[in-house]
Scaffold this active site. Structure first.
Site, mmCIF file in Angstrom:
data_model
loop_
_atom_site.group_PDB
_atom_site.id
_atom_site.type_symbol
_atom_site.label_atom_id
_atom_site.label_comp_id
_atom_site.label_asym_id
_atom_site.label_seq_id
_atom_site.Cartn_x
_atom_site.Cartn_y
_atom_site.Cartn_z
ATOM 1 C CG ASP A 87 55.091 -18.472 43.121
ATOM 2 O OD1 ASP A 87 54.359 -17.580 43.552
ATOM 3 O OD2 ASP A 87 54.690 -19.418 42.424
ATOM 4 C CE LYS A 95 31.887 -28.115 52.044
ATOM 5 N NZ LYS A 95 31.936 -29.254 51.254
ATOM 6 C CG ASP A 127 54.368 -22.565 40.244
ATOM 7 O OD1 ASP A 127 54.074 -21.387 39.972
ATOM 8 O OD2 ASP A 127 53.779 -23.231 41.117
ATOM 9 C CG ASP A 145 56.043 -17.359 38.317
ATOM 10 O OD1 ASP A 145 55.762 -16.282 38.870
ATOM 11 O OD2 ASP A 145 55.574 -18.443 38.669
#
Length: 1217
Positions: free
Chosen positions: A386, A550, A748, A752
């Site tokens: 991963d 921003k 994690d 998975d």
């Protein structure tokens, strides 16, 4: 598109749990994307599909109907075997059944003949060994329930639902497709939901996709590229077909709402959600239940057991056929052979060695859940890793900036001294070779100001576990070289957190913000794609409010009319448009998230202006001055590039498998070496996307689909898989395993879990890993660092090498353990060892030295050679068996036999008389013929015990005794000639097997009746010729017939059988019916009882047994002594023992001391003498093993020297194991 939508309407959530088509169809369906098309519907189509009003929700009747159709909103638990079934299954493997059968036969043998307690001891030990190994195996396998329990923790508890026009708070399990649900920041999404209304909505999908940042979600379905450009279609639809997992208008079951709020329609519940698909994959996925090391051990045990059973069966048949043993004795003998060949302590040794390695790996931040997986990592050929949190740091970090038309590198430092060291190096360049930024540059300082002030992220300086502790003083803490600012937690999103960690090194953020107070703020939203902050800049002597912006670079650039260059505001021109786009694309191509920054002084507006942005802003947001760009990425972890390079040297392929964007994945892969420029140029590197995998899965022909997979996996040396789903990750693992590769998978997230379970070894993250992934994994990286995996690979290779050495050491004793039983059957030599002493070696003296190999240091080239081929490179091969059996094993056996014969000779039993006498050694007194020179020449056994009662009755009848006399005579003659009559026969008894006058045993020259069954009837049956012949031969000192009938015998026979007693003594007076004790080892004429190395008048079976115990002890001592040199020899396969070191393994040295202590205890402690049938050994009898000790050592050193001198030569081909 219309056709696709109509098809989707028919298929939407038609996937159920098991159906009549069987498990194969179900597994194939689970590996495909769920047939979700609700994200492609317009809002009107969505309402029509679920017959729902977005304002009023479902009616109660609709809820009941839908629940009957779809069930509750919960995951279906998998079928799990009861614990007792799992436990009993551990006793069904071949090795356990073999030992159990042996133990049962031992108990049966003890029940038949309780005089030999060794059978009882052996049976108990065998059963205990099986119990320990099976119990351990059970605890290793009983974890399926825990994996699914992890999914239960993901189920949301409560949610807000609109039904019958009213808002209700219900348990999430009550949701049905079509329900209208409200959600807000912090909520756990209770089902798969199509968004119908949203405000500033972001969702954390990291558990599903691995994306580091929260993802924008809204009503509109669109596709964004790395620049943030949006491709939208009409009617809230995208132009391109979008997989559900990437849809921007869907929320998935158990993910977290990171910010904002919204409303949506439930489109999937329970098993028919993306999370349900993952749970189904995890439950249906069957990983290889046997790691490579277990397969190797089972293969080895099968080979050894086959050898043992074959040898045992052959000698069982021989023993019964030759009438050497009874059936029960033959079975016990077969058990002894099996015990001698099978290394009973192997499973215990392997378990302890793996546990020690696991402990060592724990010190390197690797927690091992499944011990056998330690070695699996050593033979791994592919690591499917991963990205987020494993290869990268799982935190957005500023990498680059652009100002004054220059791209610069921004170093990532943990503290101010480290930052100053980086900035002080003028030659330092980043990965792209760009120079460092200049913190004194006026344009950059404005960029810094906007990144600091137009930012809602703050450092968390309070201890969450102890609120009473004083807050961290960051301005002071960053001066400490041990302080790590990068690990400090922050509020706000990942990008803003990365920005303040970068600018904190330049100026304290808290103080900076205090000097420029915020007047007003417009938060970032997905519509504007920018954030505005208006600040007071009176500190600089300027009374005008300062607007700072921003956001998405293209939006900020579009709102700007000027650009800040070298502190000067220049007008924006087409040339600057080109330069901006070049810089933006350069950073975007690196997979980095790019933010644009701009400002404007608001002339004519006081600080007290009533600022607002509703419905529109009442202040100008155009004609800004563009300052520059900051770009962020989740950067590689420290040490990962070096770890990947080590994997390359070790011929281990590292694949990146991530749900992140392909451009981001490729950028990180190139930085850490998973993708090399040279490999890409040769066309041997590739980025494979989820769409590519979907294309493969559409191929109906299995052979063609596998060929397409092979084209990717075999042709390409380096591969990055991006935008993949959990099902895709599982397919990647399965297709690599189909190519006979050993696959390690890291992960994690919940997504998975299926791949972690399917992989040969699953590796989860200890810090960021979800409980489900940790339960499905075999190992857990406590520091979430990929570099720790490389340590595991090295340890895995080391444990295989050391297990091989440990097995080599263990097998060297098999020949010395087996040979006594073989020679006992073949040659009748008294057993030089016992099954109990074999177990004393296998489960006693061998255990600690065998385990000590786990402490052996690695060989220098361990990470430079290719991974072990699990299909061909076996733990035990023919060369190892030949070396341990025919080389070292034979020498150990010779050492044992030498010690045995020396000891027995010292007790009077010379080696040349030992054959054939072993069958009855412990049952009958031995008789030997000693020549005139005092040398023993031949030994054997005499007659069976007579029927004492018949003899007493015959004598009483002849003497006319009354009952009182009969009782007195019975008491006086108890056990008459039971172990053998007096050898001297000084009373001239003609019926005795010994000739009168000390002439010795009569011998079986003319059969057993003439020796053991002498009666009046036998004497009367002799013809005159026979009597004359025997009497004449009695004068010869060498004749084999000399003791059959002597003149004294003849006189006494006449007296008893034909004289005065003739009237009362019957013809059967004597030892009628008695036979020889052992027809295979009959005593020669003239033999006498023999013990203490001298002729004796009476038998002494106790001395005889004790002498054998001494011999067996000497054999045991000599073998164990040579096991020490076998351990030292097994430390290396090619190198000299002196190069590896003799004293470097202290645990092995302790094992040698342990061996010595065990030998001393078994030899000299009386209770143990009884259990092990040993005896206190004379000091000189410890020495016979020493010459063989040095001979083995010299032999092996010469062998290794020849291998080193001639690599690949015949010595290496025949003996290198």
């Amino acid at each position: 598109m219309a056709n696709d939508v109509e098809k989707g309407k028919r298929e939407c959530f038609s996937l159920q749990r098991e159906n009549d088509d069987g498990g194969n169809d179900k597994q194939k369906n689970l590996r495909k994307d769920l047939p979700i098309v609700a994200h492609e519907f317009s809002l009107d189509e969505l309402a029509a599909e679920y017959n729902v009003s977005f304002d009023c929700g479902l009616t109660s009747a609709q809820v009941l109907e839908s629940r009957q159709k779809h069930g509750e909103n919960r995951l279906t638990p998998p079928k799990i075997k009861p614990a007792w079934v799992l436990y009993l299954e551990q006793y069904t493997n071949f090795f356990s059944l073999l030992l159990i059968a042996g133990g049962v036969l031992c108990f049966i043998a003890y029940g038949i003949d309780q005089s030999d307690a060794s059978n009882l001891y052996l049976g108990v030990v065998l059963i205990v060994v099986v119990f320990i190994s099976s119990t351990f195996a059970y605890f290793q396998e009983a974890k399926s329930q825990a994996i699914m329990d992890g999914f239960k923790s993901l189920i949301p508890k409560k949610c807000k639902v609109i039904r019958d026009g009213a808002a209700n708070v219900l348990d999430a399990v009550e949701l049905v497709p079509g329900d209208v649900v409200d959600f807000q920041e912090g909520d756990q999404v209770p089902a798969d939901i199509r968004v119908i209304d949203a405000y500033n909505l972001k969702v954390d999908n990291s558990a599903l996709t691995g994306e580091s940042e929260a993802c924008d979600r809204g009503v509109i379905l669109h596709v964004t590229n790395h620049r943030g450009d949006v491709e939208e279609g009409e009617g809230n639809k995208s132009k391109a077909k979008v997989p559900a997992i990437e849809a921007t208008n869907l929320l998935f079951y158990s993910t977290i709402v990171a910010s904002g709020h919204g409303r949506g329609v439930v489109i999937g519940t329970g098993d028919n959600t993306v999370m349900g698909q993952i749970a189904g994959l995890t439950g249906e996925t069957q990983g290889d239940n046997q790691p490579p090391i277990v397969r190797e051990v089972n293969r080895f045990i099968f080979i050894i057991s086959a050898i043992a059973i074959t040898i045992g069966a052959v000698f069982l048949a021989v023993g019964i056929g030759m009438k050497v043993m009874t059936v029960v004795q033959a079975l016990v003998f077969a058990i002894s052979v099996i015990v001698a060949v099978v290394p009973e302590g192997l499973l215990v040794t392997m378990t302890v060695a793996l546990a020690l390695t696991a402990k060592r790996m724990h010190n390197k931040n690797v927690l091992v859940k499944n011990l056998q997986s330690v070695e699996t990592l050593g033979c791994t050929t592919v690591i499917a890793s991963d990205k987020t949190g494993t290869l990268t740091q799982n935190r957005m970090t500023v990498q680059h900036c652009w100002y004054d038309d220059q791209l610069c590198d921004v170093p990532s430092a943990r503290n101010l001294p480290e930052f100053q060291d980086m900035m002080a190096d003028p030659t330092r360049r980043g990965f792209q070779g760009w120079p460092l930024f200049d913190p004194k540059n006026r344009s950059f300082q404005m960029l810094q100001r906007i990144a600091t002030l137009c930012n809602n992220s703050d450092f968390i300086v309070q201890d969450k576990f102890d609120p009473t502790r004083p807050h961290l003083d960051l301005e002071k803490e960053v001066l400490d070289r041990e302080f790590n600012l990068l690990n400090l937690q922050t509020t706000g999103d990942a990008s803003e957190s990365g920005l303040i960690k970068a600018v904190q090194m330049l100026r304290d953020v808290k103080k900076y913000r205090a000097e420029y107070p915020k007047l007003f703020e417009v938060k970032f939203n997905s519509t504007n794609k920018y954030q505005i902050g208006i600040h007071n800049q009176t500190k600089d002597g300027d009374s005008r409010p300062l607007l700072l912006m921003k956001g998405a670079p293209e939006r900020v650039w579009a709102l700007s009319s000027k650009i800040l260059i070298n502190g000067q505001e220049l007008p924006k021109t087409p040339e600057w448009d080109t330069r901006f786009n070049t810089a933006y694309e350069s950073l975007g191509a690196l997979g980095e998230r790019v933010l644009g920054f701009a400002y404007r002084n608001l002339d004519g507006l006081p600080h007290s202006h009533p600022w607002t942005d509703q419905p529109t802003t009442n202040f100008p947001v155009k004609d800004l001055v563009f300052c520059g760009l900051f770009s962020l990425i989740d950067p590689p972890r420290l040490g990962v590039p070096e770890a990947v390079a080590t994997c390359k040297r070790a011929s281990v392929r590292v694949f990146m498998v991530t749900g992140d964007h392909p451009i981001t994945a490729r950028a990180i892969a190139e930085q850490i070496g998973i993708l090399d420029a040279e490999v890409l140029q040769r066309g041997k590197g590739k980025v494979v996307t989820g769409d590519d995998i979907r294309t493969l899965m559409e191929i109906q022909d299995d052979a063609k689909r596998e060929a397409a997979w092979d084209e990717i996996l075999i042709k390409n040396e380096q591969i990055v898989f991006a935008r993949v789903t959990p099902a895709h990750k599982l397919l990647i693992v399965e297709n690599n395993q189909r190519l006979k590769r050993i696959v390690a998978v890291t992960g994690d997230g919940v997504n998975d879990a299926p791949a972690l379970k399917k992989a040969d070894i699953g590796i989860s993250m200890g810090i960021s890993g979800k409980d489900v992934s940790k339960e499905a994994a075999d190992m857990i990286l406590m520091d979430d660092n990929f570099a720790s995996i490389v340590n595991g690979v090295e340890e895995g290779r080391l444990i295989f090498d050391n297990l091989k050495k440990s097995i080599t050491y263990t097998l060297t004793s098999k020949v010395p353990e087996l040979s006594p039983f073989l020679l006992w059957v073949i040659a009748g030599i008294p057993l030089a060892t016992t099954t109990i002493l074999i177990l004393a070696i296998d489960l006693g003296t061998d255990m600690v030295p065998a385990i000590s190999f786990a402490y052996e240091t690695r060989e220098a080239d361990i990470m430079s050679r290719k991974p072990r081929n699990a299909q061909t490179d076996h733990l035990v091969d023919l060369r190892l068996l030949l070396f341990t059996y025919l080389h070292i094993g034979v020498m150990q056996a010779l050492a044992g036999w030498y010690g045995y014969f020396v000891c027995m000779n010292d007790y009077g039993y010379a080696p040349w008389v030992m054959h054939t006498i072993g069958f009855s050694w412990n049952k009958a007194p031995l008789m030997c013929y000693v020549g005139n020179e005092g040398k023993i020449s031949e030994c054997g056994f005499g007659c069976k015990s007579p029927n004492s009662a018949n003899i007493v009755n015959a004598v009483a009848a002849a003497a006319g005794l009354n009952s009182t006399g009969l009782a007195a005579m019975s008491a006086a003659t108890t056990g008459f000639c039971e172990d053998g009559c007096f050898a001297q026969n000084s009373y001239g008894d003609p019926f005795s097997e010994f000739a009168p006058g000390g002439r010795g045993f009569r011998g079986f020259t003319v059969g057993s009746e003439a020796v053991c069954g002498r009666t009046c009837s036998w004497y009367d049956s002799l013809s005159a010729v026979d009597r004359t012949f025997y009497l004449s031969e009695s004068a010869s000192s060498t004749s084999l017939y000399r003791n059959i009938l002597t003149p004294q015998d003849d006189d006494n026979f006449r007296f008893f059988c034909r004289g005065a007693f003739n009237a009362t003594v019957s013809a059967t007076f004597g030892f009628g019916g008695r036979e020889s004790f052992d027809s295979r080892a009959e005593a020669p004429p003239g033999a006498m009882y023999y013990w203490r190395a001298a002729r004796q008048n009476v038998p002494n079976l106790t001395y005889q047994r004790r002498a054998l115990s001494q011999g067996q002890t000497a054999y045991f001592v000599a073998v164990v002594m040579n096991k020490i040199i076998a351990a030292l020899m097994s430390k290396t396969r090619k190198l000299s023992i002196f190069s590896q070191g003799i004293l470097n393994n202290r645990f092995m040295l302790m094992g040698f001391v342990f061996e010595a202590c065990i030998v001393v205890l078994i030899s000299y402690v009386p209770p143990l003498n009884v259990v092990f049938s040993t005896g206190p050994l004379h000091g000189l009898h410890w020495l016979p093993g020493l010459p063989w000790f040095f001979l083995c050592f010299i032999y092996d050193e010469v062998r290794k020297a020849l291998i080193r001198a001639s690599p690949g030569g015949w010595v290496e081909q025949l003996t290198y194991w």
